[in-house]
Write an enzyme that holds these catalytic residues in place. Sequence first.
Site, PDB file in Angstrom:
ATOM      1  N   LYS A  95       0.800  -1.110   0.018  1.00  0.00           N
ATOM      2  CA  LYS A  95      -0.126  -0.035  -0.077  1.00  0.00           C
ATOM      3  C   LYS A  95       1.043   1.164   0.010  1.00  0.00           C
ATOM      4  O   LYS A  95       1.771   1.425   1.059  1.00  0.00           O
ATOM      5  CB  LYS A  95      -0.669  -0.103   1.248  1.00  0.00           C
ATOM      6  CG  LYS A  95      -2.150   0.845   1.188  1.00  0.00           C
ATOM      7  CD  LYS A  95      -2.748   0.455   2.326  1.00  0.00           C
ATOM      8  CE  LYS A  95      -4.139   1.293   2.688  1.00  0.00           C
ATOM      9  NZ  LYS A  95      -4.763   1.236   3.951  1.00  0.00           N
TER      10      LYS A  95
HETATM   11  C1  E4P Z   1      -8.022   1.890   4.472  1.00  0.00           C
HETATM   12  O1  E4P Z   1      -7.432   1.173   3.459  1.00  0.00           O
HETATM   13  C2  E4P Z   1      -7.907   3.116   5.127  1.00  0.00           C
HETATM   14  O2  E4P Z   1      -6.323   3.350   5.505  1.00  0.00           O
HETATM   15  C3  E4P Z   1      -8.761   3.308   6.215  1.00  0.00           C
HETATM   16  O3  E4P Z   1     -10.086   2.901   5.694  1.00  0.00           O
HETATM   17  C4  E4P Z   1      -8.900   4.628   6.742  1.00  0.00           C
HETATM   18  O4  E4P Z   1      -9.967   4.972   7.635  1.00  0.00           O
HETATM   19  P1  E4P Z   1     -10.118   6.360   8.362  1.00  0.00           P
HETATM   20  O5  E4P Z   1     -10.426   7.455   7.676  1.00  0.00           O
HETATM   21  O6  E4P Z   1     -11.125   5.712   9.401  1.00  0.00           O
HETATM   22  O7  E4P Z   1      -8.997   6.325   9.351  1.00  0.00           O
END
Ligand code: E4P
Length: 248
Positions: free
Chosen positions: A83
């Site tokens: 990622k």
């Molecule tokens: C997932 O890939 C993201 O990092 C995550 O959904 C972010 O979520 P948040 O905005 O609740 O921190």
Amino acid sequence: MKIFLDTADTSAIHKYFPTGLIDGVTTNPTLIMKSGRDPEDVYQELKDMGISDISMEVVGNSSEMIAEGSRLYEKFGKCCTVKVPCSPEGLYACKQLSRDLINVNVTLIFNAAQAILAHKAGAKYVSPFVGRLDDNSISGLEVVRSIADLYCRQGVCSTEILAASIRDVHRVTRSFYNGAHIVTMPPAVFGKMYNHVLTDKGLELFDEDWSKVTSNSGPSFGSFSQLQKANPGNELKDVIQKVRECSS
Ligand code: E4P
């Protein structure tokens, strides 16, 4: 439609993975920090559990992201999706990693322009942050729809839309409706997808009527809802196990 769990809390994943409805897991530095664990211990536990798609976030400049992403892929193999952020450094790393046939999830996507660049960089997934857009008075679901329309018009098939930053069940269903291929969500939101007051009422009534049918035909293993109630802690996997034992 694929469902991912957005967490590094392995106990929550242990609870829901046995449902057979979970296709992958996404993590990020904040979720790993909250788990209080070494990230690679978390990834290893998820791999051992049988999770076939785990987003592992890398940080730093492009060379650091490429080196770390390649190392994680070497160590964890096909279940590793690297990622990277949607920044010039992250997209450069995406291009190099995807050239080496490593799956890349480009995260922190907030508009369709970024999704165009991520696709051109060879991303397997783009992650629009629905909740964080909503927090800033921009419709996150509308951004999902605009990326889906754009990809559809341009015949993009190699990059999938992974709706992230999901806070409630409504946004899960609307993300899919608006064209997301995958939605990643906190375990609590996944748990709530099962719920409907009319299902509970209907089940209660069916159970009641079924017990009248079976009362004349020998011992029965009891209803699913009875098992759920009888099971301390209502652990889903234990309930499923009990249903399997009773049915075999
Ligand atoms: C997932 O890939 C993201 O990092 C995550 O959904 C972010 O979520 P948040 O905005 O609740 O921190």
